[in-house]
Motif scaffolding. Structure first.
Motif, PDB file in Angstrom:
ATOM      1  N   LYS A  99       1.514 -30.317  10.326  1.00  5.55           N
ATOM      2  CA  LYS A  99       1.192 -28.933   9.914  1.00  5.55           C
ATOM      3  C   LYS A  99       1.694 -28.629   8.501  1.00  5.55           C
ATOM      4  CE  LYS A  99      -0.066 -28.434  14.304  1.00  5.55           C
ATOM      5  NZ  LYS A  99      -1.427 -28.721  14.710  1.00  5.55           N
ATOM      6  N   ILE A 140      -4.622 -35.163  13.217  1.00  4.44           N
ATOM      7  CA  ILE A 140      -4.895 -36.496  12.702  1.00  4.44           C
ATOM      8  C   ILE A 140      -6.025 -37.092  13.514  1.00  4.44           C
ATOM      9  CG2 ILE A 140      -2.709 -37.112  11.605  1.00  4.44           C
ATOM     10  CD1 ILE A 140      -1.660 -38.110  14.254  1.00  4.44           C
ATOM     11  N   GLU A 165     -12.243 -35.452  11.277  1.00  5.26           N
ATOM     12  CA  GLU A 165     -13.069 -35.866  12.427  1.00  5.26           C
ATOM     13  C   GLU A 165     -13.225 -37.397  12.417  1.00  5.26           C
ATOM     14  OE1 GLU A 165     -14.052 -34.500  15.218  1.00  5.26           O
ATOM     15  OE2 GLU A 165     -13.151 -32.613  14.629  1.00  5.26           O
ATOM     16  N   SER A 166     -12.533 -38.004  13.366  1.00  4.22           N
ATOM     17  CA  SER A 166     -12.436 -39.467  13.405  1.00  4.22           C
ATOM     18  C   SER A 166     -13.807 -40.156  13.396  1.00  4.22           C
ATOM     19  CB  SER A 166     -11.644 -39.905  14.641  1.00  4.22           C
ATOM     20  OG  SER A 166     -12.211 -39.383  15.833  1.00  4.22           O
TER      21      SER A 166
HETATM   22  N1  LIG Z   1     -12.006 -34.208  17.085  1.00  2.20           N
HETATM   23  C1  LIG Z   1     -10.841 -34.615  16.328  1.00  2.20           C
HETATM   24  C2  LIG Z   1      -9.608 -34.510  17.229  1.00  2.20           C
HETATM   25  C3  LIG Z   1      -8.331 -34.726  16.443  1.00  2.20           C
HETATM   26  C4  LIG Z   1      -7.109 -34.576  17.352  1.00  2.20           C
HETATM   27  O1  LIG Z   1      -7.069 -33.760  18.295  1.00  2.20           O
HETATM   28  N2  LIG Z   1      -6.102 -35.375  17.043  1.00  2.20           N
HETATM   29  C5  LIG Z   1      -4.865 -35.316  17.786  1.00  2.20           C
HETATM   30  C6  LIG Z   1      -4.187 -36.690  17.770  1.00  2.20           C
HETATM   31  S1  LIG Z   1      -5.159 -37.970  18.479  1.00  2.20           S
HETATM   32  C7  LIG Z   1      -3.908 -34.357  17.124  1.00  2.20           C
HETATM   33  O2  LIG Z   1      -3.853 -34.314  15.923  1.00  2.20           O
HETATM   34  N3  LIG Z   1      -3.124 -33.627  17.932  1.00  2.20           N
HETATM   35  C8  LIG Z   1      -2.098 -32.782  17.428  1.00  2.20           C
HETATM   36  C9  LIG Z   1      -2.392 -31.333  17.547  1.00  2.20           C
HETATM   37  O3  LIG Z   1      -3.467 -30.987  18.080  1.00  2.20           O
HETATM   38  O4  LIG Z   1      -1.528 -30.542  17.144  1.00  2.20           O
HETATM   39  C10 LIG Z   1     -11.043 -36.056  15.820  1.00  2.20           C
HETATM   40  O5  LIG Z   1     -11.736 -36.827  16.485  1.00  2.20           O
HETATM   41  O6  LIG Z   1     -10.538 -36.391  14.741  1.00  2.20           O
END
Ligand SMILES: N[C@@H](CCC(=O)N[C@@H](CS)C(=O)NCC(=O)O)C(=O)O
Length: 203
Positions: free
Chosen positions: A38, A51, A63-64
């Motif tokens: 953050k 991430i 977006e991965s």
């Molecule tokens: N749709 C997004 C999802 C990204 C996501 O939710 N990443 C998780 C880690 S795998 C994250 O950053 N979580 C921490 C949070 O939501 O605070 C993508 O595919 O990049």
């Protein structure tokens, strides 16, 4: 050089796998799940505070799976096929994000991600049922082909395989979907996937 922000234990794993498949030079900025996600520096590359994110010269993406489409486009065919297969790769990428991933995550949160006392067995079962319904579709698509679009591994395999990696690594029962199970084994034992898995295991 491509810079992938995110620990390999996160969805950044998918992007590392794609970069390995593409043979593109890359470096990993190992932003983890801590407060750094953050921070103003990270919000500059992903304003969602999540991430992964990617920098490639002046281009900054989040977006991965979109990152993976960009990486594959740099490599060209066969990873990013031309013509109608490019549209099919996009179709399966969106299907991975909107159909497979929500069900897989519902199962994941309630089986291995959340602390045991916060897991809901009913939600886990609903996630498994939802995922199995999608796997029925995937089983039909694979047919006798080794890869999603036919004879060649493409970014469609990497994106859908990446979404299913957590379920596979955490022993989701793929037994009712023998073609999917064999396809996942093929995906995750490719040299590029093994390299990404090694980084994930070491993180
Ligand atoms: N749709 C997004 C999802 C990204 C996501 O939710 N990443 C998780 C880690 S795998 C994250 O950053 N979580 C921490 C949070 O939501 O605070 C993508 O595919 O990049």
């Amino acid at each position: 050089m491509i810079r992938i922000h995110g620990t390999p234990k996160s969805r950044a794993f998918r992007c590392i796998w794609a970069a390995e498949e593409a043979g593109q030079p890359y470096e990993v900025v190992p932003t983890g799940f801590g407060p750094g996600i953050k921070s103003p520096a990270h919000l500059r590359v992903n304003p969602n505070g999540k991430i992964p994110a990617m920098e490639d010269g002046a281009l900054v993406l989040f977006e991965s799976l979109a990152i993976n489409l960009h990486i594959a486009a740099k490599a060209g065919a066969p990873l990013m096929p031309a013509g109608d297969d490019a549209s099919r790769a996009l179709q399966w990428t969106l299907w991975a994000a909107t159909e497979a991933e929500p069900a897989a995550m519902q199962w994941a949160y309630n089986t291995y991600i959340r602390p045991p006392e916060e897991r809901d067995p009913g939600q886990a079962a609903a996630g498994a049922a939802g995922l199995n319904a999608r796997l029925d579709v995937l089983e039909g698509q694979l047919g006798a082909n080794p890869w999603l679009l036919g004879e060649a591994f493409t970014i469609a395999d990497c994106n859908l395989g990446g979404v299913l990696y957590g379920a596979w690594a955490n022993k989701f029962d793929f037994g009712g979907h023998t073609r999917v199970k064999a396809w996942l084994e093929r995906c995750f034992n490719r040299p590029a996937a093994l390299a990404a898995r090694a980084l994930r295991d070491a993180a």
